[in-house]
Scaffold this active site. Structure first.
Site, PDB file in Angstrom:
ATOM      1  N   ASP A  64       0.861  -1.175   0.000  1.00  0.00           N
ATOM      2  CA  ASP A  64       0.000   0.000   0.000  1.00  0.00           C
ATOM      3  C   ASP A  64       0.900   1.229   0.000  1.00  0.00           C
ATOM      4  O   ASP A  64       1.623   1.480   0.966  1.00  0.00           O
ATOM      5  CB  ASP A  64      -0.893  -0.018   1.235  1.00  0.00           C
ATOM      6  CG  ASP A  64      -1.855   1.155   1.299  1.00  0.00           C
ATOM      7  OD1 ASP A  64      -1.720   2.097   0.497  1.00  0.00           O
ATOM      8  OD2 ASP A  64      -2.750   1.135   2.170  1.00  0.00           O
ATOM      9  N   VAL A  65       0.871   2.009  -1.087  1.00  0.00           N
ATOM     10  CA  VAL A  65       1.801   3.135  -1.194  1.00  0.00           C
ATOM     11  C   VAL A  65       1.527   4.232  -0.166  1.00  0.00           C
ATOM     12  O   VAL A  65       2.396   5.075   0.072  1.00  0.00           O
ATOM     13  CB  VAL A  65       1.781   3.753  -2.613  1.00  0.00           C
ATOM     14  CG1 VAL A  65       2.340   2.775  -3.632  1.00  0.00           C
ATOM     15  CG2 VAL A  65       0.395   4.248  -2.999  1.00  0.00           C
ATOM     16  N   TYR A 157      -8.636  15.217  -8.173  1.00  0.00           N
ATOM     17  CA  TYR A 157      -7.671  14.621  -9.090  1.00  0.00           C
ATOM     18  C   TYR A 157      -6.729  15.684  -9.654  1.00  0.00           C
ATOM     19  O   TYR A 157      -5.512  15.512  -9.662  1.00  0.00           O
ATOM     20  CB  TYR A 157      -8.422  13.913 -10.216  1.00  0.00           C
ATOM     21  CG  TYR A 157      -7.561  13.145 -11.180  1.00  0.00           C
ATOM     22  CD1 TYR A 157      -6.973  11.936 -10.818  1.00  0.00           C
ATOM     23  CD2 TYR A 157      -7.348  13.613 -12.481  1.00  0.00           C
ATOM     24  CE1 TYR A 157      -6.197  11.222 -11.715  1.00  0.00           C
ATOM     25  CE2 TYR A 157      -6.574  12.898 -13.384  1.00  0.00           C
ATOM     26  CZ  TYR A 157      -6.008  11.708 -12.993  1.00  0.00           C
ATOM     27  OH  TYR A 157      -5.236  10.996 -13.890  1.00  0.00           O
TER      28      TYR A 157
END
Length: 254
Positions: A64-65, A157
């Site tokens: 999991d980054v 985003y």
């Protein structure tokens, strides 16, 4: 697009985050076919395993980054298996809800930031530290054309992808003494699941209020662009690289 590695006799190693689907998967499979060692990282081991297809030069590492310890462990495992890492493709990301800012929940904002920005920072930090010890390397940050020209209803985003531009420039600047190069890769409308998140293939909302089915281009061509950047010798910097579907709304955004 092709280029020779700096040491053609030695296989090179790339870490790819978000490697279980989309451009991450396509790039992993392309580079494996070209003889690279590929470390496939992502949250779901099953999709990573499917993407690697049991290749003997592939290393699957569920990670999991958003967890810095998990990212550090990812690079440790990569080095243990292949000796060193040459390239990071910092690719993991999500689009988030396609809503105006007043309808964006704090929870959704935090989720997009944690993956697109904090996750990218975690991976870049680990790669930078590794490259300092091994004579340099290349970081390819998957931005977006939304880092240049936002879409309608894409505030989370777009903000995080604009931040990727700052991250890339800082990495390139701070990496100069160590032969660490950084590229912001801005892609527009490659045919992946991300397009479904904002309706590009069914009718994406345009600034005019109309909806338009937008052109796309194959994942294989985006993967080939990543492979080209990854293969450039460290004597050359590619600071920013934009690739889009021909004829898509981009300049002026429709």
């Amino acid at each position: 697009m092709t280029s020779a590695p700096e040491n053609p006799s030695a296989a090179r190693t790339i870490v790819i985050t978000g490697a279980g689907s989309g451009i991450g998967k396509a790039t992993a499979q392309l580079l494996l076919a070209r003889g690279w060692n590929v470390v496939l990282a992502g949250r779901t081991e099953a999709t990573l395993a499917q993407a690697s297809d049991g290749h003997d030069k592939a290393l699957v590492v569920p990670a999991d980054v958003t967890d810095p310890d998990a990212v550090d462990a990812l690079f440790t495992r990569a080095a243990q298996r292949f000796g060193r890492v040459d390239v990071l493709f910092n690719n993991a990301g999500v689009f988030g809800p396609a809503v105006p800012i007043d309808e964006l929940s704090p929870q959704a904002w935090e989720e997009v930031c944690s993956i697109n920005l904090t996750g990218a920072m975690n991976a870049a930090r680990a790669a930078f530290a590794h490259f300092k010890l091994h004579g340099g390397g290349r970081i390819i940050n998957n931005g977006s054309i939304s880092a240049q020209v936002p879409r309608v209803n894409s505030v989370a985003y777009s903000v995080t992808k604009h931040a990727i531009a700052g991250l890339t420039k800082s990495l390139e600047l701070d990496g100069r003494p160590y032969r660490i190069r950084a590229t912001q890769l801005d892609i527009g409308n490659t045919a992946s699941d991300l397009l479904d998140d904002f309706g590009a293939t069914q009718g994406a909302l345009q600034p005019s209020g109309q909806r338009l089915v937008e052109p796309t281009f194959p994942l294989a061509e985006a993967a080939d662009a990543v492979a080209y950047i990854a293969g450039i010798p460290l004597g050359t910097s590619i600071n920013q690289f934009t690739i889009t579907a021909g004829g898509m709304p981009y300049i002026g955004r429709g």
